[in-house]
Scaffold this motif. Structure first.
Motif, PDB file in Angstrom:
ATOM      1  N   VAL A  63      39.152  48.229  42.073  1.00 16.81           N
ATOM      2  CA  VAL A  63      39.425  48.050  43.500  1.00 16.81           C
ATOM      3  C   VAL A  63      40.392  46.880  43.660  1.00 16.81           C
ATOM      4  CG1 VAL A  63      38.444  47.626  45.788  1.00 16.81           C
ATOM      5  CG2 VAL A  63      37.092  48.839  44.066  1.00 16.81           C
ATOM      6  N   TRP A  64      41.474  47.096  44.397  1.00 18.63           N
ATOM      7  CA  TRP A  64      42.415  46.004  44.666  1.00 18.63           C
ATOM      8  C   TRP A  64      41.849  45.050  45.715  1.00 18.63           C
ATOM      9  CZ3 TRP A  64      46.848  44.802  42.141  1.00 18.63           C
ATOM     10  CH2 TRP A  64      47.424  45.772  41.332  1.00 18.63           C
ATOM     11  N   VAL A  65      42.070  43.763  45.502  1.00 13.98           N
ATOM     12  CA  VAL A  65      41.781  42.751  46.514  1.00 13.98           C
ATOM     13  C   VAL A  65      42.835  42.873  47.620  1.00 13.98           C
ATOM     14  CG1 VAL A  65      41.718  40.251  46.929  1.00 13.98           C
ATOM     15  CG2 VAL A  65      40.695  41.203  44.851  1.00 13.98           C
ATOM     16  N   PRO A  66      42.488  42.668  48.900  1.00 19.28           N
ATOM     17  CA  PRO A  66      43.504  42.707  49.955  1.00 19.28           C
ATOM     18  C   PRO A  66      44.688  41.820  49.615  1.00 19.28           C
ATOM     19  CG  PRO A  66      41.325  42.575  50.936  1.00 19.28           C
ATOM     20  CD  PRO A  66      41.135  42.432  49.458  1.00 19.28           C
ATOM     21  N   PRO A  67      45.920  42.292  49.860  1.00 21.10           N
ATOM     22  CA  PRO A  67      47.118  41.581  49.391  1.00 21.10           C
ATOM     23  C   PRO A  67      47.280  40.171  49.946  1.00 21.10           C
ATOM     24  CG  PRO A  67      47.697  43.337  50.938  1.00 21.10           C
ATOM     25  CD  PRO A  67      46.258  43.530  50.578  1.00 21.10           C
ATOM     26  N   GLU A  68      46.648  39.877  51.077  1.00 22.58           N
ATOM     27  CA  GLU A  68      46.737  38.518  51.625  1.00 22.58           C
ATOM     28  C   GLU A  68      46.147  37.478  50.682  1.00 22.58           C
ATOM     29  OE1 GLU A  68      45.607  41.086  55.273  1.00 22.58           O
ATOM     30  OE2 GLU A  68      45.569  41.252  53.094  1.00 22.58           O
ATOM     31  N   PHE A  69      45.313  37.931  49.751  1.00 28.27           N
ATOM     32  CA  PHE A  69      44.622  37.006  48.851  1.00 28.27           C
ATOM     33  C   PHE A  69      45.155  37.080  47.426  1.00 28.27           C
ATOM     34  CE2 PHE A  69      41.959  37.811  52.462  1.00 28.27           C
ATOM     35  CZ  PHE A  69      41.402  36.580  52.758  1.00 28.27           C
ATOM     36  N   GLY A  70      46.364  37.606  47.271  1.00 28.02           N
ATOM     37  CA  GLY A  70      47.001  37.612  45.970  1.00 28.02           C
ATOM     38  C   GLY A  70      46.934  38.960  45.285  1.00 28.02           C
ATOM     39  N   ASP A  71      47.518  39.020  44.088  1.00 33.21           N
ATOM     40  CA  ASP A  71      47.506  40.230  43.273  1.00 33.21           C
ATOM     41  C   ASP A  71      46.294  40.172  42.350  1.00 33.21           C
ATOM     42  OD1 ASP A  71      49.957  41.466  44.190  1.00 33.21           O
ATOM     43  OD2 ASP A  71      50.998  39.821  43.201  1.00 33.21           O
ATOM     44  N   ALA A  72      45.247  40.880  42.720  1.00 37.51           N
ATOM     45  CA  ALA A  72      43.998  40.820  41.961  1.00 37.51           C
ATOM     46  C   ALA A  72      43.242  42.129  42.104  1.00 37.51           C
ATOM     47  CB  ALA A  72      43.127  39.652  42.449  1.00 37.51           C
ATOM     48  N   VAL A  73      42.457  42.467  41.083  1.00 37.80           N
ATOM     49  CA  VAL A  73      41.629  43.667  41.103  1.00 37.80           C
ATOM     50  C   VAL A  73      40.217  43.323  40.634  1.00 37.80           C
ATOM     51  CG1 VAL A  73      43.506  45.294  40.754  1.00 37.80           C
ATOM     52  CG2 VAL A  73      42.339  44.334  38.775  1.00 37.80           C
ATOM     53  N   ALA A  74      39.255  44.085  41.151  1.00 44.95           N
ATOM     54  CA  ALA A  74      37.878  43.993  40.689  1.00 44.95           C
ATOM     55  C   ALA A  74      37.557  45.226  39.857  1.00 44.95           C
ATOM     56  CB  ALA A  74      36.914  43.887  41.869  1.00 44.95           C
ATOM     57  N   CYS A  75      36.793  45.033  38.795  1.00 48.72           N
ATOM     58  CA  CYS A  75      36.379  46.128  37.918  1.00 48.72           C
ATOM     59  C   CYS A  75      34.862  46.236  37.918  1.00 48.72           C
ATOM     60  CB  CYS A  75      36.842  45.900  36.478  1.00 48.72           C
ATOM     61  SG  CYS A  75      38.612  45.820  36.251  1.00 48.72           S
ATOM     62  N   ILE A  76      34.344  47.443  38.155  1.00 53.27           N
ATOM     63  CA  ILE A  76      32.926  47.735  37.961  1.00 53.27           C
ATOM     64  C   ILE A  76      32.781  48.345  36.575  1.00 53.27           C
ATOM     65  CG2 ILE A  76      30.923  49.031  38.767  1.00 53.27           C
ATOM     66  CD1 ILE A  76      32.134  49.082  41.528  1.00 53.27           C
ATOM     67  N   CYS A  77      31.874  47.792  35.787  1.00 55.03           N
ATOM     68  CA  CYS A  77      31.737  48.218  34.394  1.00 55.03           C
ATOM     69  C   CYS A  77      30.424  48.954  34.158  1.00 55.03           C
ATOM     70  CB  CYS A  77      31.828  47.019  33.458  1.00 55.03           C
ATOM     71  SG  CYS A  77      33.377  46.130  33.640  1.00 55.03           S
ATOM     72  N   GLY A  78      30.398  49.701  33.065  1.00 54.03           N
ATOM     73  CA  GLY A  78      29.234  50.512  32.742  1.00 54.03           C
ATOM     74  C   GLY A  78      27.986  49.725  32.413  1.00 54.03           C
ATOM     75  N   ASP A  79      28.116  48.433  32.108  1.00 48.41           N
ATOM     76  CA  ASP A  79      26.940  47.620  31.802  1.00 48.41           C
ATOM     77  C   ASP A  79      26.381  46.909  33.028  1.00 48.41           C
ATOM     78  OD1 ASP A  79      28.899  45.774  32.252  1.00 48.41           O
ATOM     79  OD2 ASP A  79      28.710  44.733  30.331  1.00 48.41           O
ATOM     80  N   GLY A  80      26.936  47.227  34.223  1.00 52.17           N
ATOM     81  CA  GLY A  80      26.420  46.644  35.454  1.00 52.17           C
ATOM     82  C   GLY A  80      27.151  45.413  35.926  1.00 52.17           C
ATOM     83  N   THR A  81      28.114  44.917  35.169  1.00 55.78           N
ATOM     84  CA  THR A  81      28.841  43.720  35.571  1.00 55.78           C
ATOM     85  C   THR A  81      30.040  44.070  36.447  1.00 55.78           C
ATOM     86  OG1 THR A  81      30.219  43.775  33.583  1.00 55.78           O
ATOM     87  CG2 THR A  81      28.183  42.499  33.472  1.00 55.78           C
ATOM     88  N   VAL A  82      30.505  43.065  37.191  1.00 61.76           N
ATOM     89  CA  VAL A  82      31.728  43.164  37.991  1.00 61.76           C
ATOM     90  C   VAL A  82      32.630  42.009  37.589  1.00 61.76           C
ATOM     91  CG1 VAL A  82      32.711  42.963  40.307  1.00 61.76           C
ATOM     92  CG2 VAL A  82      30.654  44.329  39.947  1.00 61.76           C
ATOM     93  N   SER A  83      33.865  42.309  37.277  1.00 66.29           N
ATOM     94  CA  SER A  83      34.823  41.260  36.922  1.00 66.29           C
ATOM     95  C   SER A  83      35.980  41.268  37.905  1.00 66.29           C
ATOM     96  CB  SER A  83      35.336  41.452  35.490  1.00 66.29           C
ATOM     97  OG  SER A  83      36.031  42.690  35.370  1.00 66.29           O
ATOM     98  N   LEU A  84      36.535  40.078  38.133  1.00 67.53           N
ATOM     99  CA  LEU A  84      37.654  39.919  39.058  1.00 67.53           C
ATOM    100  C   LEU A  84      38.831  39.331  38.283  1.00 67.53           C
ATOM    101  CD1 LEU A  84      38.333  40.257  42.082  1.00 67.53           C
ATOM    102  CD2 LEU A  84      37.656  37.884  42.417  1.00 67.53           C
ATOM    103  N   TRP A  85      39.949  40.066  38.257  1.00 68.05           N
ATOM    104  CA  TRP A  85      41.132  39.677  37.495  1.00 68.05           C
ATOM    105  C   TRP A  85      42.289  39.392  38.442  1.00 68.05           C
ATOM    106  CZ3 TRP A  85      40.964  39.374  32.116  1.00 68.05           C
ATOM    107  CH2 TRP A  85      39.809  39.908  31.523  1.00 68.05           C
ATOM    108  N   GLU A  86      43.025  38.302  38.159  1.00 65.88           N
ATOM    109  CA  GLU A  86      44.155  37.906  39.001  1.00 65.88           C
ATOM    110  C   GLU A  86      45.427  37.830  38.163  1.00 65.88           C
ATOM    111  OE1 GLU A  86      45.321  34.465  42.289  1.00 65.88           O
ATOM    112  OE2 GLU A  86      43.873  33.993  40.707  1.00 65.88           O
ATOM    113  N   GLU A  87      46.532  38.303  38.736  1.00 65.55           N
ATOM    114  CA  GLU A  87      47.826  38.213  38.077  1.00 65.55           C
ATOM    115  C   GLU A  87      48.462  36.860  38.394  1.00 65.55           C
ATOM    116  OE1 GLU A  87      51.407  41.363  37.463  1.00 65.55           O
ATOM    117  OE2 GLU A  87      51.055  40.735  39.528  1.00 65.55           O
TER     118      GLU A  87
END
Length: 323
Positions: A63-87
């Motif tokens: 899922v992309w973060v709204p562009p007002e807050f930068g270039d970033a995506v969130a990932c939902i993973c199969g082990d139940g974790t959520v990670s947030l990555w920023e360019e």
């Protein structure tokens, strides 16, 4: 002649389109996150500009973060974790993706995640396999790692009652993206679970005065409240005196009109105006166009269907695209 715009990696099982930057992010079963860009906004040529191993397990949703807050995506993973990555830019020539935040889950699986912009901040709603909902708030718009848990509740109308712990296969969240100064934060949420009380799509609204989330509408008729919800989609509003929300269940895709002004009991009026049928099997995803006039749906039958209403408010299938 048909032309391929992007060739995805083998094992790709989820994607997310960034309308603002004309970018595509994809997640794979081996934990790889890839980002595709077009050199020009009007170009039809997309190339992979980043590809890296984000997780050791499969990525089930990006899922992309709204562009007002930068270039970033969130990932939902199969082990139940959520990670947030920023360019981020390392220097004038090089950009790379860095891990900003990792939300770990002990025993429950994150089923869906969506971002919404409130009057004061960026919020993130996550729905879990035990029927719980968590709302996080970004404390500093410039620091994507600084999140705070704002609320946690269950997707039920009667919060006083004690329910059994449900087992949820999927969940769907859709924000009302209107950003008027006087509008409260609102989103719709439905579950596909083994307990009826959790399934029906509820509309949640943030009460600023008491700093809490309240259910203000239930998008289900009396005999349909136990139906599993496959997907929900809140339509953009470009001037209608009501909101439009689509809800997909085993009975079809229901189109709901939602009143803008609360009644005496604080609830919003709801009206089911159409039930769309045509898909064979589950509906997996629904997306509105930017005007909120056309609904695109797809599911287990592999068909993309486009739906519109005419001037009399009668809904019909406009097109069906088969692979």
């Amino acid at each position: 002649m048909d032309k391929s715009l992007i060739t995805l990696d083998k094992g790709t099982n989820c994607s997310s389109w960034n309308y603002s930057g004309q970018r595509l992010a994809t997640g794979s079963i081996d934990g790889t996150l890839a980002v595709f860009d077009s050199p020009e906004l009007d170009s039809s040529a997309f190339t992979c500009t980043s590809r890296f191993k984000a997780h050791e397990v499969n990525i089930v949703k990006v899922v992309w973060v709204p562009p007002e807050f930068g270039d970033a995506v969130a990932c939902i993973c199969g082990d139940g974790t959520v990670s947030l990555w920023e360019e981020v830019e390392e220097d004038a020539q090089t950009v790379k993706w860095k891990l900003c935040k990792l939300f770990e889950s002990n025993a429950t699986q994150v089923l869906d995640l969506q971002f919404g912009i409130s009057l004061t901040s960026l919020k993130m709603v996550t729905a879990y396999s035990d029927g719980h909902v968590k709302v996080y708030e970004l404390l500093d718009p410039l620091e994507l790692q600084k999140w705070q848990l704002q609320a946690e509740f269950q997707n039920v109308i009667d919060s006083v009652s004690t329910f059994e712990k449900p087992s949820c296969l999927s969940a769907s969240i859709s924000w009302n993206q209107q950003r008027g100064d006087s509008q409260p934060s609102t989103f719709a949420l439905g579950f596909n679970s083994d307990l009826q009380q959790f399934n029906s799509s509820k509309v949640w609204e943030f009460d600023e005065a008491h700093q809490r989330w309240l259910p203000v509408a239930e998008l289900a008729l009396a005999g349909d409240k136990g139906d599993q919800v496959y997907a929900v989609a809140w339509a953009p509003n470009i001037g209608r005196p009501y909101e439009v929300v689509a809800v997909a269940t085993p009975k079809g895709i229901a189109i709901w009109h939602l009143g803008l002004n609360p009644e005496n009991d604080g609830r919003l009026s709801v009206e089911k105006v159409a039930l769309l049928s045509g898909h064979e099997g589950e509906v997996w995803q629904m997306e509105w166009d930017m005007s909120g006039m056309t609904l695109a749906t797809t599911g287990s039958d592999g068909v993309v269907r486009l739906w519109q209403s005419n001037l009399n408010g009668v809904w019909h299938e406009q097109a069906a695209l088969e692979t």
